[in-house]
Design an enzyme around this catalytic site. Structure first.
Site, PDB file in Angstrom:
ATOM      1  N   HIS A 357       0.812  -1.218   0.000  1.00 48.06           N
ATOM      2  CA  HIS A 357       0.000   0.000   0.000  1.00 48.06           C
ATOM      3  C   HIS A 357       0.841   1.261   0.000  1.00 48.06           C
ATOM      4  CE1 HIS A 357      -3.087  -2.912   0.508  1.00 48.06           C
ATOM      5  NE2 HIS A 357      -3.813  -2.024  -0.130  1.00 48.06           N
ATOM      6  N   ARG A 463     -10.472   4.528  -1.385  1.00 49.14           N
ATOM      7  CA  ARG A 463     -10.023   3.565  -0.363  1.00 49.14           C
ATOM      8  C   ARG A 463     -10.276   4.184   1.005  1.00 49.14           C
ATOM      9  NH1 ARG A 463      -5.702   2.470  -4.262  1.00 49.14           N
ATOM     10  NH2 ARG A 463      -5.601   0.223  -4.666  1.00 49.14           N
ATOM     11  N   ARG A 499     -15.383   2.594  -1.235  1.00 52.64           N
ATOM     12  CA  ARG A 499     -15.305   1.229  -0.720  1.00 52.64           C
ATOM     13  C   ARG A 499     -15.349   1.257   0.800  1.00 52.64           C
ATOM     14  NH1 ARG A 499     -10.217  -2.121  -2.508  1.00 52.64           N
ATOM     15  NH2 ARG A 499      -9.260  -0.849  -0.900  1.00 52.64           N
ATOM     16  N   GLU A 598     -12.305  -9.329  -6.166  1.00 55.85           N
ATOM     17  CA  GLU A 598     -10.900  -9.602  -5.796  1.00 55.85           C
ATOM     18  C   GLU A 598     -10.649 -11.059  -5.491  1.00 55.85           C
ATOM     19  OE1 GLU A 598      -9.606  -5.909  -3.265  1.00 55.85           O
ATOM     20  OE2 GLU A 598     -11.550  -6.617  -2.587  1.00 55.85           O
ATOM     21  N   ASN A 621      -5.334  -6.219  -8.170  1.00 55.00           N
ATOM     22  CA  ASN A 621      -4.185  -6.479  -7.281  1.00 55.00           C
ATOM     23  C   ASN A 621      -4.431  -7.733  -6.455  1.00 55.00           C
ATOM     24  OD1 ASN A 621      -3.477  -3.951  -8.190  1.00 55.00           O
ATOM     25  ND2 ASN A 621      -4.151  -2.894  -6.355  1.00 55.00           N
ATOM     26  N   ASP A 622      -5.567  -7.749  -5.763  1.00 56.65           N
ATOM     27  CA  ASP A 622      -5.849  -8.928  -4.948  1.00 56.65           C
ATOM     28  C   ASP A 622      -6.235 -10.114  -5.819  1.00 56.65           C
ATOM     29  OD1 ASP A 622      -5.346  -8.541  -2.176  1.00 56.65           O
ATOM     30  OD2 ASP A 622      -6.861  -6.969  -2.207  1.00 56.65           O
ATOM     31  N   ARG A 632       1.305 -10.227  -2.383  1.00 54.13           N
ATOM     32  CA  ARG A 632       1.670  -8.986  -3.082  1.00 54.13           C
ATOM     33  C   ARG A 632       2.697  -8.156  -2.327  1.00 54.13           C
ATOM     34  NH1 ARG A 632      -4.144  -5.833  -2.620  1.00 54.13           N
ATOM     35  NH2 ARG A 632      -3.014  -3.904  -2.943  1.00 54.13           N
ATOM     36  N   CYS A 669     -10.146  -1.397 -11.100  1.00 49.99           N
ATOM     37  CA  CYS A 669      -9.508  -0.339 -10.297  1.00 49.99           C
ATOM     38  C   CYS A 669      -8.158  -0.754  -9.723  1.00 49.99           C
ATOM     39  CB  CYS A 669     -10.439   0.106  -9.176  1.00 49.99           C
ATOM     40  SG  CYS A 669     -10.836  -1.231  -8.037  1.00 49.99           S
TER      41      CYS A 669
HETATM   42  C1  PEP Z   1      -7.205  -4.442  -5.596  1.00 44.62           C
HETATM   43  O1  PEP Z   1      -7.060  -5.399  -4.833  1.00 44.62           O
HETATM   44  O2  PEP Z   1      -6.948  -4.481  -6.811  1.00 44.62           O
HETATM   45  C2  PEP Z   1      -7.689  -3.160  -5.078  1.00 44.62           C
HETATM   46  C3  PEP Z   1      -7.980  -2.176  -5.878  1.00 44.62           C
HETATM   47  O3  PEP Z   1      -7.745  -3.024  -3.720  1.00 44.62           O
HETATM   48  P1  PEP Z   1      -6.487  -2.750  -2.775  1.00 44.62           P
HETATM   49  O4  PEP Z   1      -5.291  -2.557  -3.637  1.00 44.62           O
HETATM   50  O5  PEP Z   1      -6.810  -1.558  -1.958  1.00 44.62           O
HETATM   51  O6  PEP Z   1      -6.429  -4.001  -1.965  1.00 44.62           O
HETATM   52 MG    MG Z   2      -7.898  -5.310  -2.845  1.00 43.69          MG
END
Ligand code: PEP
Ligand code: MG
Length: 746
Positions: A357, A463, A499, A598, A621-622, A632, A669
Site C-alpha cells: 500500500h 479507499r 469502498r 478480488e 491487485n488482490d 503482493r 480499479c
Molecule cells: C485491488 O485489490 O486491486 C484493489 C484495488 O484493492 P487494494 O489494492 O486496496 O487491496
Molecule cells: Mg484489494
C-alpha cells in the site's frame, strides 16, 4: 572455544549499535579473530563480475582492502565458491588451489578455513580465517564461522561493496520499481524501530547501562514534548491526548523499574527494554475492552521510540528541505501523511514490494518510489539522493554531473505532463470511436484535486481505509462525514465509488490490533472484518449516506466479497441505516451497491449475486494475488506478480463476458489500469471503464486516443494465445514503440 552463543549475541549487539556497514563488517572480522584466537579473519564479497573483492580484514595488510579482487574460481577462496562448501585445511600452501596474493602479505599464514556466504543457493561471498600455526579448525569452530556467514549475507552484498569501502558518491542501488518518475531530494529516514528483533545478551557494565536507561527516558520524554508542539495546531485536542498518554506510560514504574531490574539481573539494555515492553503490552492485549486492548500498540510504539533513541537514529524529522525523500526499512502511510503538502518527492523502502500500500499510495500521489533496496546504512538524514522510479534505482550522493543528468530527466517528465494537460478536458476515445471511461483512485484528501485537474470522470475507487490508517483513533461519524463529503463534492455530477473499510492483511489500523493470523491475506479482512464489527460498519455506511445528502453521486463498494450471505447481510445494514436516517428526517437516498471483485471464487458466483450487485470493479491487485498464490507484499516472490499473467488476463476476460451476459456494469480499479501494456489488452478485451491513480490519467488517455479499438482487440486476442507474461509484454511494448509512445512505457 567456550560460550559460543554468548559470543554470537555479543557480536550481534556490537553490530547493531554500529551506524555504518563499514564499521559493522570490521567489528565482525575483529571479533572473530579475537574469539577464535586466529591471526586473520577476512571477508570477500562477489562484485557484479563475480570477482571476489576483499572488503574487510583483520590481520591482512590494510592497504589490500578494497584493492584485492580474486577472479571467479581463483585460489582457495575460489575453491569455496566453486564447491559452495567450507574449505578447512591445516597447510594452505600444499593445496593445489592455493594462490598467493602479494598485496595481502599472507605468506606468514599456514592454515586456512573459508566458508561461503550463500544466498538462494548462490555463493555471494566468502568468510575466511587464517593462522600462523598449521592448525585445522575443529567442527565447533567451523560451525561458528558458518553461523556468522549466514548473518553476513544480510549485511554484505555486491550492492553494498562501495558502501562498505566508503566511496558512495554516485553509488547506484537497485531495488524494485514501485512508482515511476525521477526525483532528487534530501533524505529523511523513517525508523520504525525493530525492537522485537533485539536478542537478549549479557550486560557488560550494569551501572553504565542503568544510567544510559535514564538518559534515554529523558530523551524520549523531550522528543514527545517536541512532537506535541509540532502537531499542536494541526490535530484535534483529542488526538493530542495521545502525547499525554505516552508521557504517563514513560513515567510508569512498571516500565522504569522493570527495565532497571532486568539490567541488574544481567540483560543488556535493549534486551531489557524489549522484555519489559513485551510484558506490558501483553497485559493490555489480554483485555476484553477493545479501547484498552488497542493501548498495547501505544506501548509497542513507545518501546520502539526508546530503542530508536538508544540506537541514536531518532533525528527529529523537520522536513527542512524543499524536496523530501522518505527512506527507511518501511515507510508507513502515516509517515507519508505527515510530510507537509508539496514537499514529498520520493520514497525508498529497504523492504517491501511494489504492490504494497505504500507503493499504491506513492502511485496515487504521483511520487516516484523504489522498494526492496536492502538495508542502506550509508544513507543519512539530509543526504542528497536521486530516485529513478523507472529503473527501480536510487543513486546515493550524486555528484554535480549525475545530478544535472537527472534534473534534465525530471524536466522532461514535467514537460510531457504539461503537454498532456491539454487532454484534460478531452474524452478518452480510441481512433475508431470507442469511448473509455477514465476514473481515478483516491484515499487521501491530498490526491482529490489532481484527479479533478486531470479530468477524471469520477472516482472509481475511494479507499476509505486510508483516512482510518492515518488517524490516531477511529474517526468519529462526523469526522467521516466531513471527509467523504469533500470527496463527493469535488466530483459532483460524476460517480464516486466508495469502498467500505478494507482492513486486515497488510492494512493495519495502528489503534486496533488485529489478531495475529498465520495467513492474514486469507483471513479476517475486508467485508469479513466489517460484518463482524457491525458498529464500525454501520457508522461508516451512515457517514457515507449522510455525506451524500444533496449530492447524490455515492456508490458503495464492498471489498473481498466471497459469499452470498455477505451481500445479504450488507443489504440489511444499508436498509436499516436508510430507514433510520429517513425517520430522523434526512433526505438521503439508497446508493447503488457493488463489489470489488478480488476473490477468484466471486467470478463463477456472479450469476447468483446478480440481484444484489449494481456494479463490479475488478480489483486486479488482490485478484492476481489470489489467482497466482503470490503475496503482493513479499518481495521474494514479486517476480511472479505481473500485469500480463495469462491466467489473470483470461480470468478477467471471463469476468467481462459474464458481466456482459448479466448486464452488470464492470470497471477495473487495480494497478493494471495504470500499466499501458495491460490497458491495451483490457480495452481490447472489451473493458471500457478503468480507474487509476490521478498521476497516470493523462498518459493513459493519450494512449487510448492513439490506438484503434480494432487494433487493441487484435492485440488482446493474440496476447491471450501466448503462454508467458514476458512474451505478452513484449508484444504490446513493440506496438507502443511503433506508435511512438515509448515515453509512457513503465
Ligand atoms: C485491488 O485489490 O486491486 C484493489 C484495488 O484493492 P487494494 O489494492 O486496496 O487491496
Ligand atoms: Mg484489494
Amino acid at each position: 572455544m567456550e560460550h559460543v552463543i554468548e559470543e554470537l549475541a555479543r557480536i550481534v549487539q556490537a553490530v547493531s549499535k554500529s551506524p555504518s556497514q563499514a564499521r559493522q563488517v570490521s567489528i565482525i572480522v575483529e571479533s572473530i579473530s579475537r574469539f577464535m584466537a586466529v591471526d586473520v579473519c577476512s571477508l570477500y564479497i562477489a562484485d557484479d563480475n563475480s570477482t571476489m573483492q576483499l572488503i574487510a580484514s583483520h590481520g591482512l595488510d590494510r592497504a589490500a582492502i578494497g584493492k584485492v579482487g580474486l577472479p571467479a574460481g581463483v585460489g582457495l577462496v575460489g575453491q569455496v565458491t566453486k564447491s559452495g562448501r567450507p574449505v578447512n585445511i591445516g597447510d594452505a600452501k600444499s593445496h593445489p588451489a592455493y594462490f598467493y596474493v602479494a598485496e595481502t602479505h599472507e605468506e606468514y599464514f599456514k592454515s586456512f578455513c573459508g566458508v561461503p556466504l550463500l544466498r538462494a543457493g548462490e555463493v555471494i561471498g566468502v568468510l575466511t580465517v587464517q593462522s600462523r600455526q598449521q592448525r585445522k579448525l575443529d567442527e565447533k569452530e567451523e560451525a561458528f564461522l558458518v553461523t556468522l556467514a549466514a548473518q553476513l549475507v544480510l549485511l554484505a552484498t555486491s550492492q553494498t561493496i562501495p558502501l562498505i569501502l566508503g566511496n558512495i558518491v554516485n553509488t547506484r542501488i537497485t531495488g524494485s520499481k514501485a512508482s515511476p518518475g525521477v526525483a532528487i531530494g534530501q533524505v529523511n529516514i523513517c525508523d520504525s524501530g525493530g525492537l522485537f528483533s533485539v536478542v537478549d545478551a549479557a550486560c557488560d557494565n550494569v551501572e553504565e547501562a542503568v544510567t544510559e536507561w535514564h538518559r534515554i527516558l529523558d530523551l524520549v520524554r523531550n522528543e514527545i514534548e517536541l512532537e506535541r508542539q509540532l502537531f499542536g495546531d494541526k490535530v484535534s485536542d483529542n488526538t493530542l491526548g495521545i502525547f499525554g498518554a505516552y508521557e504517563m506510560l514513560l513515567s510508569d514504574q512498571s516500565l522504569v523499574e522493570g527495565v532497571e531490574s532486568l539490567i541488574r539481573q544481567g540483560n543488556w539494555l535493549p534486551g531489557a527494554v524489549r522484555q519489559t515492553i513485551q510484558n506490558n503490552a501483553n497485559i493490555f492485549l489480554a483485555m476484553e475492552d477493545p479501547y484498552l486492548r488497542a493501548r498495547h500498540e501505544d506501548i509497542i510504539h513507545l518501546g520502539n521510540k526508546l530503542y530508536i533513541a538508544w540506537k541514536g537514529t531518532n533525528v527529529q524529522q523537520r522536513y527542512d528541505g524543499e524536496a523530501i525523500i522518505l527512506a527507511g526499512q518501511q515507510v508507513s502511510v502515516s509517515d507519508i501523511a505527515r510530510v507537509p503538502a508539496g514537499k514529498l518527492v520520493g520514497i525508498v523502502c529497504f523492504e517491501g514490494s511494489s504492490y504494497s500500500h505504500t507503493s499504491i499510495l506513492a502511485n496515487a500521489l504521483g511520487i516516484p518510489a523504489v522498494m526492496d533496496t536492502g538495508d542502506i546504512m550509508a544513507m543519512h538524514n539530509g543526504d542528497t539522493l536521486i530516485i529513478d522510479g523507472y529503473q527501480g534505482q536510487v543513486i546515493l550522493q550524486p555528484d554535480k554531473s549525475v545530478a544535472a543528468e537527472f534534473l534534465a530527466l525530471v524536466k522532461q517528465d514535467r514537460e510531457l505532463d504539461e503537454q498532456l494537460m491539454k487532454l484534460a478536458g478531452e474524452p478518452a476515445v480510441t481512433t475508431d470511436g470507442q469511448v473509455v471511461q477514465l476514473l481515478t483512485n483516491t484515499g487521501l484528501l491530498a490526491d482529490i484535486s489532481p484527479g479533478v485537474r486531470y479530468g477524471a470522470e469520477g472516482v472509481g475507487l475511494y479507499r476509505s481505509e486510508i483516512p482510518f490508517m492515518v488517524n490516531e483513533n477511529f474517526p468519529t461519524e462526523d469526522q467521516q462525514v466531513s471527509v467523504y463529503r469533500q470527496v463527493l463534492q469535488a466530483y459532483q455530477g460524476k460517480p464516486v465509488y466508495m469502498r467500505t473499510l478494507d482492513v486486515g492483511g497488510d492494512k493495519q489500523l495502528p489503534y486496533f490490533p488485529l489478531h495475529n493470523e498465520d495467513n492474514p491475506a486469507l483471513g479476517w479482512r475486508g467485508i469479513r472484518f466489517g460484518l463482524d464489527n457491525e458498529a464500525i460498519l454501520l457508522t461508516q455506511i451512515q457517514a457515507m449516506m449522510r455525506a451524500n445528502e444533496g449530492i447524490g453521486n455515492l456508490h458503495i463498494m464492498l471489498p473481498m466479497v466471497s459469499a452470498r450471505h455477505e451481500l445479504d447481510q450488507f443489504h440489511v445494514l444499508v436498509n436499516r441505516v436508510f430507514s433510520q436516517l429517513q425517520s430522523a428526517g434526512s433526505e438521503c437516498s439508497l446508493p447503488p451497491v457493488g463489489i470489488t471483485l478480488e476473490v477468484p471464487a466471486a467470478i463463477s458466483q456472479l450469476p447468483f449475486w446478480k440481484d444484489k450487485i449494481d456494479f463490479i470493479s475488478i480489483g486486479s491487485n488482490d485478484l492476481s494475488q489470489y489467482l497466482l498464490a503470490v503475496d503482493r507484499n513479499n518481495a521474494r516472490v514479486s517476480g511472479y506478480f505481473t500485469n500480463t499473467s495469462p491466467a489473470v488476463l483470461s480470468e478477467i476476460r471471463r469476468t467481462i463476458e459474464i458481466c456482459r451476459e448479466l448486464d452488470i456494469p464492470v470497471s477495473l480499479c487495480g494497478e493494471m489500469a495504470s500499466d499501458p501494456v495491460a490497458v491495451v489488452i483490457l480495452v481490447g478485451m472489451g473493458l471500457h471503464s478503468l480507474s487509476m491513480s490521478a498521476s497516470k490519467l493523462l498518459r493513459i488517455k493519450w494512449l487510448i486516443r492513439s490506438i484503434s479499438f480494432e487494433r487493441a482487440r487484435e492485440l488482446a486476442e493474440k496476447a491471450l494465445t501466448l503462454d508467458n507474461p514476458a512474451a505478452i509484454r513484449q508484444l504490446i511494448e513493440e506496438e507502443l514503440k511503433a506508435m511512438k509512445l515509448d515515453q509512457i512505457i513503465v
